[in-house]
Design an enzyme around this catalytic site. Structure first.
Site, short mmCIF file in Angstrom:
data_model
loop_
_atom_site.label_atom_id
_atom_site.label_comp_id
_atom_site.label_asym_id
_atom_site.label_seq_id
_atom_site.Cartn_x
_atom_site.Cartn_y
_atom_site.Cartn_z
CB SER A 7 -0.92 0.01 1.22
OG SER A 7 -0.26 0.57 2.35
CG ASP A 8 1.44 5.68 -1.72
OD1 ASP A 8 2.39 5.90 -0.94
OD2 ASP A 8 1.32 6.28 -2.80
CB ALA A 9 2.75 6.45 3.17
#
Length: 1001
Positions: free
Chosen positions: A244-246
């Site tokens: 996932s992205d942050a």
């Protein structure tokens, strides 16, 4: 063997001789459920009883290892794209991978799961992250990304040097409201454009996985995208990891409100295929609690967790983490860092080579190349003339070269005259002049004023600067708990600015849109720390929230000075200048600006003294177009526009060099100046590379990886992702660009011979190219395909192959290209849901750019004529339209499928071509949903069906269904049954979601 002659026993997961899947299965079985759940977070803890070390997913490395201290800094991704050279880009990937290994050997927190490259297509040059991508074209992007990932991965058949993860899945080109906006992507754009950039790279087999983007696609967040399962994981036999992205997992509830609870959100993400959750920095407790909650509620079971952990362990196994060997010579070097190499002469030479190959000569009326004998004095001017800029994803410079430094080293300092072109200003308040205290002003020596340039560090020498403020130092990594440079605090050890009787002269740079930076004589920028005081303390603008930018807002007989990082206004407070806290009641101070000297005047003097002038303009990658901030215009900042004009007025032998992360609309400069060049920020060797190009050591051969438009008025809305309907990118743009995709000039000339095309296993394209000019040089031979008489709107031309080739003067080469027919001539047939190649005659072109086509040949595709839509048998999926107006694509359900809704609940229109009604259709079904609360009281939701001649077939009213995902089927008779093949027009009204239409006879 052991010392006593017995056999060494080890668990199977430690035995490098066993197949990876066997080892992973063994390790997975040894982990408890709690240990497996903990591995789902980005910062996976170690398992001491099994000898497993902690593991972190995610190491930024777009053009060098980032955030982990000094490293070799290569040109930005956009600059690597401008090389059009997969072989070079692969070598850069190899160097970056080796440096990651070497850095990890001394600091185990350096990650080997590399979040790179960015393969988002550069659809719109206003995108803030334009610098990260390679090109606006899916073929070129895929070719370069494949090369980079192969370099990062390494050549060993089983052990990976690093594990690259592609960013950002999917259709992500806006920073404006990036976590809540939805990209409306029709099937043709999805398959032909956005997926195409990822597809080729994944199929090449050097990718460990992907990272979903923050945005939504067709109303559904990318972190629960069905395409992860339906597309991505069908392209490769290997296990692929999705990281996932942050903060994006939390966004599913917090900002997107797509799910009611975090347990539902994390369960949906896991089921969609997300394996590693980057959330709450190093605090894994929230992710762990959410997964446990999802298990307790029965939203997922342990097998869902096992699937994700198996993928993560497979990646870690490929990196050699679990390997043990009986003999040292069994080791391939990947796991212990011996595959690493750091800041080697070869890496330095490669950084220079890449920077040289990235330079694009946009225009040249004979001024270039410069002659050292003819140019006795060279004026090097402009705000970027003595800069070597870094961006958010850069490592810290070990060495650097600016244009001024490199040209002074080449010619001698006495032959180079420098002026940065910034205005020298003073600020006065009612309490006195703004001044920088001596302690802050004397700490560093500022840049030289107008006058001879002192030779400084070059691409081959160490920089005198320390690591950037926007990234932790190597030493700092040992002391800081977080690896996130956004957590780096600004300096507070220097005294704040004060007011008094004596002013301090400040250098003012205007970066466009009223955004200013102010630099003290020490060379340090005015910045604001957490305590709110203004100090001259920053080496350069930077950080996640830039604290070095200000605006001057007219107020009474002066200006208010607003700090953009906090949004507050600067006031004179006890202790010095300070940003007033919002709602504090403290009144902002009024500042009067006194211009001591205009930058244009200094540039005019420098230009008049010289035999030639090089103006270096462009952007700072942390200001006005960066992650979190899109641009609103393509214009060059007004201050920089004035500089090239006054330089040219004082000296007609003026070249403008644009060093930037994106294109500019510089039509006046292109018309007026004898030479114009562009390069992305070129890394540590940028200045040396530019000097070598300017003086002809290297004939420029960079090519534009995206269209340079004449004006931002040529662009559609930033959020319009339908490149076909909006006529965007070189593929569909109908206007005249300032500089076309693929453009780039040379100091030599190339001629093209006859082009031939043969149908074999694929298309075999053959052409001859000759260097017919006075210099050795590179030509980038570009092969395009077009379909002049297509039944559907296809690109004007589409890049299908290319090669960068080195030719000596007079040398001739015959080039061969083989391209799969489907890739060259195919498109996504929405009528039948598949790739197709229509029969007919196609044109294949060879040339020097998308607008400079030198040779053309034709090829015929055989086959049956296209079949009409079998609407009686299959009906019509609403999203599979041929053309549309006033609509937006939305999620049919939260899991999968698309539907069509009216944009802003107004009126939408759909066109379905060539619908085969056979002997006649007498009834129609409409599958739709209508959320009365969302649509608004009193809105009638209807679906009207017409033929091309205006005949109304039926109007179906869709009643409220109780929710946006609650679909109903409405039946309607067709009093005038349509027969044969007809174009069908659909008009939607009100707040409905149309999923599909069915017809029966």
């Amino acid at each position: 063997m052991s010392d006593d002659g017995g056999l060494i026993t080890r668990p199977p997961f430690r035995d490098a001789r066993l197949p990876v899947h066997t080892r992973v299965a063994d390790l997975l079985a040894r982990l408890t459920l709690d240990e497996r759940i903990a591995m789902l977070h980005q910062f996976a803890p170690g398992v001491e009883r099994l000898g497993l070390a902690p593991f972190r997913t995610g190491q930024e490395a777009l053009h060098g290892v980032a955030w982990m201290g000094p490293a070799t800094v290569f040109p930005q991704g956009l600059g690597l794209g401008a090389t059009w050279n997969p072989q070079l880009v692969r070598r850069v990937g190899e160097a970056v991978g080796r440096e990651a290994r070497a850095m990890r050997a001394r600091d185990p927190r350096v990650g080997l799961n590399v979040w790179s490259p960015t393969v988002n297509l550069l659809r719109d040059p206003r995108w803030g992250r334009n610098e990260e991508g390679y090109a606006e074209d899916p073929y070129l992007t895929s070719a370069l990304a494949t090369a980079y990932t192969r370099g990062l991965r390494g050549d060993h058949p089983e052990r990976w040097r690093t594990a690259p993860v592609l960013k950002h899945w999917l259709a992500h080109n806006n920073e404006t409201d990036r976590d809540t906006t939805s990209s409306s992507v029709r099937p043709r754009v999805l398959h032909e454009y956005d997926l195409a950039a990822f597809r080729g790279v994944v199929r090449a087999g050097a990718v460990a996985g992907v990272m979903p983007a923050y945005n939504l696609v067709n109303g559904r967040p990318n972190h629960v995208s069905p395409y992860l399962r339906e597309q991505l994981r069908t392209w490769a036999d290997q296990e692929l990891v999705v990281c996932s992205d942050a903060g994006a997992p939390s966004n599913l509830v917090d900002s997107e409100h797509y799910f009611d609870t975090h347990e539902e959100a994390i369960a949906a993400a896991l089921l969609a295929g997300v394996d590693s959750f980057t959330d709450h920095d190093q605090d894994a407790s929230k992710t762990i609690a959410r997964v446990r909650g999802a298990l307790e509620r029965g939203l997922i079971d342990a097998s869902t967790v096992d699937t994700a952990v198996r993928r993560l362990l497979t990646m870690r196994c490929a990196l050699g983490e679990f390997d043990e060997f009986d003999e040292p010579d069994q080791h391939d070097g990947a796991a212990d860092g011996t595959d690493g190499a750091f800041d080697t002469p070869a890496h330095r030479a490669l950084a220079l080579d890449a920077a040289e190959q990235a330079v694009v000569l946009l225009a040249n009326d004979g001024l270039l190349p410069l002659s050292e004998s003819a140019v006795r004095t060279l004026a090097v001017v402009g705000p970027l003339a003595d800069e070597c800029k870094l961006d958010w994803y850069s490592g810290s410079l070990i060495r650097r070269s600016s244009p001024r430094e490199a040209l002074a080293e080449r010619l001698g300092a006495d032959r180079v005259v420098f002026a940065d072109g910034l205005d020298t200003v003073r600020l006065r308040t009612a309490a006195g002049w703004v001044r920088v205290p001596d302690a802050a002003d004397e700490e560093g020596e500022g840049p030289a004023e107008e006058g001879p340039a002192d030779a400084g560090p070059t691409g081959e020498g160490p920089t005198e600067e320390g690591p950037a403020d926007d990234g932790p130092t190597e030493e700092g990594l040992a002391d800081e708990g977080s690896l996130n440079p956004a957590h780096t605090a600004a300096r507070t050890d220097l005294p704040p600015l004060t007011v008094g009787d004596a002013p301090t002269d400040l250098s003012l740079a205007d970066w466009g849109g009223g955004v200013l930076t102010l630099r003290a004589p020490s060379g340090r920028y005015l910045t604001v720390a957490e305590d709110g005081f203004v100090r001259a303390a920053a080496e350069r603008p930077g950080g996640w929230v830039v604290q070095e930018t200000f605006t001057l807002e007219a107020h009474r007989d002066g200006h208010l000075l607003r700090h953009r990082g906090t949004g507050g206004y600067v006031c004179v407070a006890a202790g010095g200048l300070k940003v007033a806290e919002r709602d504090s009641g403290v009144e902002a101070s009024v500042f009067r600006l006194e211009v001591v000297e205009r930058g244009e005047d200094a540039v005019t003097r420098a230009a008049a003294r010289a035999d030639a002038v090089v103006v270096v303009a462009g952007n700072d990658p942390h200001i006005g177009g960066r992650e979190t901030e899109d641009r609103t215009t393509l214009t060059l900042p007004a201050q920089q526009e004035r500089l090239w004009r006054v330089a040219h007025a004082a000296n007609p032998r003026t070249a403008l060099v644009l060093t930037s992360s994106y294109p500019y609309a510089v039509g006046d400069a292109a018309d007026a100046l004898p030479a114009l060049l562009w390069t992305a920020h070129g890394g540590q060797a940028a200045g040396t590379a530019l000097a070598r190009v300017l003086f002809g050591d290297v004939s420029p051969a960079g090519r534009l990886p995206q269209t340079w438009y004449a004006s931002h008025d040529d662009l559609p809305d930033l959020l319009d992702y339908d490149i076909i309907a909006s006529r965007a990118t070189y593929l569909y743009f109908d206007g005249a660009p300032l500089f076309p995709f693929g453009h780039g000039l040379s100091y030599t000339d190339f001629s093209y011979g006859e082009l031939s095309v043969r149908r074999e296993a694929g298309l075999t394209v053959e052409c001859e190219v000759t260097n017919s000019g006075p210099y050795d040089g590179d030509e980038v031979v570009q092969i395009y395909a077009s379909a002049p008489r297509s039944r559907v709107p296809l690109p004007h031309r589409r890049l299908i192959a290319h090669r960068r080739v080195r030719l000596r003067r007079g040398e001739r080469v015959r080039l061969f290209f083989t391209v799969p027919v489907e890739d060259a001539l195919g498109f996504w047939d929405v009528a039948h849901g598949r790739w197709t190649v229509d029969p007919g005659t196609y044109e294949i072109h060879a040339g020097a750019s998308s607008a400079d086509l030198r040779a053309t040949a034709t090829v015929t595709a055989e086959g049956p004529p296209p079949a009409p839509r079998p609407v009686l048998r299959r009906g019509l999926e609403a999203a599979d339209y041929d053309a549309a107006d006033g609509i937006v694509l939305v999620d049919r359900t939260k899991v999968r499928g698309d539907a069509v809704a009216c944009r802003d609940a107004a009126v939408g229109r759909l066109l379905f071509r060539a619908c085969d009604f056979g002997a006649g259709a007498t009834s129609m079904t409409v599958e739709a949903a209508c959320d009365a609360a969302a649509a608004g009281a009193g809105d009638d939701a209807t679906v009207e069906v017409h033929l091309a001649d205006g005949t109304t077939l039926a109007t179906a009213a869709v009643p409220p269904t109780g929710g946006r995902y609650a679909y109903t089927t409405v039946r309607a008779a067709l009093p005038t049954p349509p027969t044969g093949v007809q174009d069908l027009h659909i008009t939607l009204r009100g707040g409905l979601r149309l999923a599909r239409l069915g017809f029966s006879g």
